[in-house]
Design an enzyme around this catalytic site. Structure first.
Site, mmCIF file in Angstrom:
data_model
loop_
_atom_site.group_PDB
_atom_site.id
_atom_site.type_symbol
_atom_site.label_atom_id
_atom_site.label_comp_id
_atom_site.label_asym_id
_atom_site.label_seq_id
_atom_site.Cartn_x
_atom_site.Cartn_y
_atom_site.Cartn_z
ATOM 1 N N GLY A 64 0.830 -1.187 0.000
ATOM 2 C CA GLY A 64 0.000 0.000 0.000
ATOM 3 C C GLY A 64 0.859 1.229 0.000
ATOM 4 O O GLY A 64 2.082 1.139 -0.058
ATOM 5 N N GLY A 120 3.366 1.199 2.838
ATOM 6 C CA GLY A 120 4.481 0.267 2.849
ATOM 7 C C GLY A 120 3.994 -1.126 2.495
ATOM 8 O O GLY A 120 2.883 -1.307 2.010
ATOM 9 N N ASP A 164 -8.115 8.589 7.374
ATOM 10 C CA ASP A 164 -8.086 7.827 6.129
ATOM 11 C C ASP A 164 -9.131 6.733 6.194
ATOM 12 O O ASP A 164 -8.878 5.567 5.904
ATOM 13 C CB ASP A 164 -6.695 7.248 5.890
ATOM 14 C CG ASP A 164 -6.492 6.846 4.434
ATOM 15 O OD1 ASP A 164 -7.363 7.190 3.590
ATOM 16 O OD2 ASP A 164 -5.480 6.186 4.139
#
Ligand SMILES: *[C@@H]1O[C@H](CO)[C@@H](O)[C@H](O)[C@H]1NC(C)=O
Ligand SMILES: *[C@@H]1O[C@H](CO)[C@@H](O)[C@H](O)[C@H]1NC(C)=O
Ligand SMILES: *[C@@H]1O[C@H](CO)[C@@H](O)[C@H](O)[C@H]1NC(C)=O
Ligand SMILES: *[C@@H]1O[C@H](CO)[C@@H](O)[C@H](O)[C@H]1NC(C)=O
Ligand SMILES: *[C@@H]1O[C@H](CO)[C@@H](O)[C@H](O)[C@H]1NC(C)=O
Ligand SMILES: *[C@@H]1O[C@H](CO)[C@@H](O)[C@H](O)[C@H]1NC(C)=O
Ligand SMILES: *[C@@H]1O[C@H](CO)[C@@H](O)[C@H](O)[C@H]1NC(C)=O
Ligand SMILES: *[C@@H]1O[C@H](CO)[C@@H](O)[C@H](O)[C@H]1NC(C)=O
Ligand SMILES: *[C@@H]1O[C@H](CO)[C@@H](O)[C@H](O)[C@H]1NC(C)=O
Ligand SMILES: *[C@@H]1O[C@H](CO)[C@@H](O)[C@H](O)[C@H]1NC(C)=O
Ligand SMILES: *[C@@H]1O[C@H](CO)[C@@H](O)[C@H](O)[C@H]1NC(C)=O
Ligand SMILES: *[C@@H]1O[C@H](CO)[C@@H](O)[C@H](O)[C@H]1NC(C)=O
Length: 753
Positions: free
Chosen positions: A429, A432, A545
């Site tokens: 992602g 990482g 997020d």
């Protein structure tokens, strides 16, 4: 320090080579005992090995009695009491004896003047060797017979020897002219001769008219014409007989240990050629008398150059030997093969290279230490750069709070993830790469290898790690620990096995029926988790997020909020964060997009998008290029609002849930979503309210009435923000979004990391 030592060792090696060289070849064969203790083993220069002996204590039995007559000089050995003289006793089963000759002489008148008919017999353990001996008749008018016993039968054979002139005779030929020879059967133990003349030598030219017959060792007699006359005074000629120790078979003999004759340890039994009885011999590599206990002794092949084929060194072993090469050489050491070749070898290296080895060992050791120290320094460097000291401060500052947080070593995590093996990758992602790993205690974990953090981000990173470690909620993925020793920081989470909510909604291939009840439960769980983050932690935490991708599902499809990479905590007096715009397109709050101010209501907006996603089963941003419908162009949220406005929610609902009889619930959740998606952040419910609403919908019989009571239904004004969103809604990749964003407004940066 190693040099004088090396020289000394080399010198030692050279000395060893000199000393061990087989320079002295004058090795005398050792004296093996051949007879029993206290027994005469010699008579004159003839050796008398057991089972033969001169006295009853010394021979095996009377068959092996030999008589040593000292009146002769040198003393003579006779078989039994007989006049049969033995000239040799060999241990491999042979005797050489002197046998009598038969004579038959005539005078010129054809009258027989002298004749003898000798006969001999042996014990049953001795037989005449039929291949080594020949029955021979010498004479110019003679025929001779040999007869006797073999085993239990009579035998007889003979030959005729004639001649008319001396020059007819052939030297060395016994084919009937002056000399004839014939073979005898095997296993003969009794021998008699008789000699006759056809014409009484009456017409024979010879002065000495004699015929002679004898059994002789073929190799010891060569016919010469002179023998017609010079044999007259010869009494005995050599003969070879074979002896065996027993009359049975080896197998039979072994059965009776007390009578078995092969007494020595390293001996074996074998059948002689004549097929009668058995004999003993020492095993290969041993020599001596097999009939004596401990009679067979190891042959030191190295003492006798004929017994070994070693070029340099010979090493004797029990029953054998092997060749070796001196230090500084290698090879098999065998003369006709490799021999010894000068040059480094293992054995050479062992001694001569020992010093070198020492030096190498020391240098290797120090290299290891140096490397270890350097690696330690490097690890410490990484640790520092990754904010390890800061974290340590945090850990000590928040005494007790960070108890469940563990700082892992890089080694531990390397072992857990099989050195970050590609096959262990769970996903990649923006934050990482996530690897699946197993700790030594058997716990399955997800190890996130973060993207490299720059120095400026370190403080934030550590802050985040510290914040996350405080969260203890069953619907939030647990951070177990981190590792800062590596180049990039590593975060260790509990492992959640069932993928993301995004996959569950949008991946039809699993065949999993994603029921409305489960959707509602997940929504409630996430709402609870967000409410917890906003209100229950010591400092409010904004996820920032929120999206279906960041909601993980465990084995019981319980939701776990994850990926707090860009989450922030805010001081109590702060109402919002002013930072660079971060988040995922399609989910983030248009207000935040406009103002750059992130508030708790921004998370509420994103959660609203997730609710719509759960209701419709569609992605907030379409990835599909083929769907060219007008509606698609407008984005999911726009279409949701249109459907709500036109009171035809059903058209936009996920077909998979429409069938399920929960219309009121659908509508209630849709209304809640609408409120969450209010363009005005202040008009949105708080996360706590949302969580309570969802809980009520789940438990209430009439969810719609509840929901309508709680709020003022307000439609969003399709204003400037919405149109701006439209510009951006249909980009397929983040980077594309970034590009579009930068051209649209250079003052904002869209950072998806
Ligand atoms: C050998 O002879 C000596 C003296 O004659 C005697 O003392 C010894 O016991 C004998 N050994 C054996 C094994 O007969
Ligand atoms: C035995 O001794 C005799 C005379 O001393 C000698 O001629 C003969 O060669 C010797 N035999 C052996 C086998 O040593
Ligand atoms: C030795 O030989 C001589 C002459 O043949 C004989 O008289 C004597 O009895 C023999 N001795 C033994 C012990 O056999
Ligand atoms: C051998 O000779 C001895 C005396 O010379 C005698 O006592 C013995 O009986 C003889 N053995 C045989 C088997 O003839
Ligand atoms: C051989 O015979 C001749 C006569 O025929 C005779 O004179 C001579 O004595 C005989 N010789 C012998 C040894 O008998
Ligand atoms: C074997 O030979 C002996 C004399 O040497 C004789 O007496 C005997 O009858 C013979 N036996 C047979 C079966 O020929
Ligand atoms: C040989 O001598 C014997 C008697 O000694 C006699 O009977 C025989 O006839 C003689 N044979 C010849 C061929 O002279
Ligand atoms: C046979 O004759 C040769 C030549 O004279 C002699 O050397 C040899 O010893 C003789 N053989 C026997 C068994 O006497
Ligand atoms: C001597 O021993 C051998 C075997 O051990 C046996 O066959 C033989 O009959 C024995 N002879 C005597 C005379 O005991
Ligand atoms: C071995 O010898 C013994 C006696 O000497 C005898 O009884 C036996 O039959 C013999 N065995 C064989 C196989 O010749
Ligand atoms: C074994 O041999 C010994 C001595 O030769 C004899 O006394 C004994 O009977 C034998 N035993 C068997 C089982 O043949
Ligand atoms: C006879 O003697 C020869 C030579 O020494 C040997 O090879 C052979 O084995 C002997 N034969 C028997 C039946 O022992």
């Amino acid at each position: 320090m190693g040099f004088p030592q090396i020289q000394f060792l080399n010198l030692l090696a050279i000395l060893i080579i000199i000393v061990s060289s087989p320079s002295s070849l004058s090795a005398t064969p050792p004296n093996f005992p051949i007879a029993k203790p206290n027994c005469t083993d010699r008579c004159g220069n003839l050796s008398i090995p057991y089972p033969f002996g001169t006295t009853p204590e010394c021979y095996h039995n009377y068959s092996f009695f030999v008589n040593c007559n000292q009146t002769f000089n040198p003393p003579k050995v006779f078989f039994w009491n007989s006049s049969l003289e033995i000239t040799d006793i060999s241990r491999d089963g042979q005797l050489r004896i002197l046998n009598f000759i038969a004579h038959d002489c005539y005078n010129q008148n054809g009258t027989r003047v002298s004749s003898n008919r000798p006969w001999i017999y042996f014990p049953r353990t001795v037989t005449v060797n039929n291949t080594a001996n020949k029955f021979t008749v010498i004479g110019c008018d003679s025929y001779g017979f040999i007869f006797g016993r073999r085993l239990n039968r009579n035998y007889s054979t003979g030959c005729t020897s004639m001649c008319d002139a001396k020059d007819d005779l052939i030297e060395g030929s016994c084919t009937g002219l002056g000399c004839c020879q014939t073979s005898i059967p095997k296993q003969v133990w009794r021998v008699e001769f008789s000699l006759w003349s056809h014409r009484n030598y009456s017409n024979v030219w010879s002065f000495d008219s004699c015929g002679h017959a004898f059994l002789v060792e073929e190799s010891a007699f060569r016919f010469s014409p002179e023998n017609l006359t010079n044999l007259r005074n010869v009494e005995k000629l050599p003969m070879v007989v074979d002896w065996t120790i027993g009359n049975g078979t080896c197998e039979g003999a072994k059965r009776n240990a007390s009578s078995y004759a092969c007494k020595s340890v390293n001996s074996k039994c074998y059948k002689p050629d004549n097929g009668y009885g058995y004999r003993c011999s020492c095993l290969e590599g041993y020599q001596g008398n097999p009939y004596l206990i401990d009679g067979c002794q190891d042959v030191d092949e190295c003492q006798d150059p004929r017994l070994n084929n070693c070029e340099r060194h010979c090493v004797n072993t029990m029953g054998s030997f092997h060749c070796a090469c001196p230090k500084g050489y290698h090879g098999d050491g065998i003369k006709d093969r490799q021999g010894c070749i000068r040059g480094g070898s293992l054995t050479a290296g062992l001694l001569a290279g020992f010093g070198l080895f020492l030096i190498m060992a020391i240098s290797f050791w120090s290299y290891k230490i140096l490397k270890k120290r350097r690696s330690k320094q490097q690890k410490q460097g990484f640790f520092k750069r990754n904010g390890g000291l800061l974290l340590q401060q945090q850990l000590s500052a928040h005494d007790g709070i960070l108890d469940n947080m563990k700082v892992f070593t890089s080694k531990e995590l390397e072992r857990a993830t099989d050195k970050f093996n590609e096959s262990r990758i769970l996903g990649r992602g923006g934050q990482g790469t996530v690897y699946k790993g197993m700790l030594t205690d058997g716990r399955i974990v997800a190890v996130k290898k973060s993207k490299r953090v720059n120095e400026a981000q370190v403080v934030e990173f550590i802050n985040e790690v510290a914040i996350l470690s405080q969260i203890n909620h069953r619907n939030v993925v647990k951070l177990l620990g981190c590792c800062l020793e590596t180049e990039v920081p590593l975060l260790v989470y509990e492992f959640i096995p069932n993928g993301t909510l995004c996959e569950l909604i949008h991946d039809d291939t699993t065949g999993f029926l994603f029921s409305w009840d489960l959707r509602l439960r997940i929504a409630a769980e996430i709402a609870n988790a967000l409410a917890y983050l906003h209100y229950a932690t010591s400092i409010p935490i904004y996820h920032r997020d929120m999206k279906s991708n960041n909601i993980l599902l465990d084995e019981k499809y319980r939701a776990k909020l994850s990926d707090f990479g860009i989450s922030r905590s805010v001081a109590i007096d702060q109402t919002h964060l002013t930072t660079k715009v971060k988040g995922t397109f399609g989910y983030f709050d248009p207000e935040y997009f406009q103002t750059g101010k992130f508030t708790e209501k921004s998370d509420v907006y994103s959660f609203g998008v997730v609710l719509v996603e759960l209701l419709t089963g569609k992605k907030p941003i379409s990835n599909s290029v083929t769907e060219e419908e007008e509606d698609e162009e407008q984005g999911l949220i726009m279409r949701f609002f249109m459907a709500m406005k036109e009171n035809c929610l059903k058209t936009i609902l996920d077909p998979r849930i429409v069938e399920q009889d929960a219309k009121e619930e659908h509508l209630a959740v849709a209304n809640l979503a609408k409120r969450c998606l209010n363009l005005n952040g202040r008009k949105r419910p708080t996360m706590r309210e949302v969580a309570m609403a969802l809980e009520s919908i789940r438990t209430s019989d009439n969810p719609l009435s509840l929901e309508s009571k709680m709020q003022d239904l307000s439609y969003p004004e399709t204003g400037t923000v919405e149109s701006k969103m439209q510009d951006l809604s249909y980009s397929e990749t983040d980077s594309f979004v970034l590009n579009r964003m930068e051209t649209a407004s250079s003052s904002w940066t869209l950072n998806n990391d």
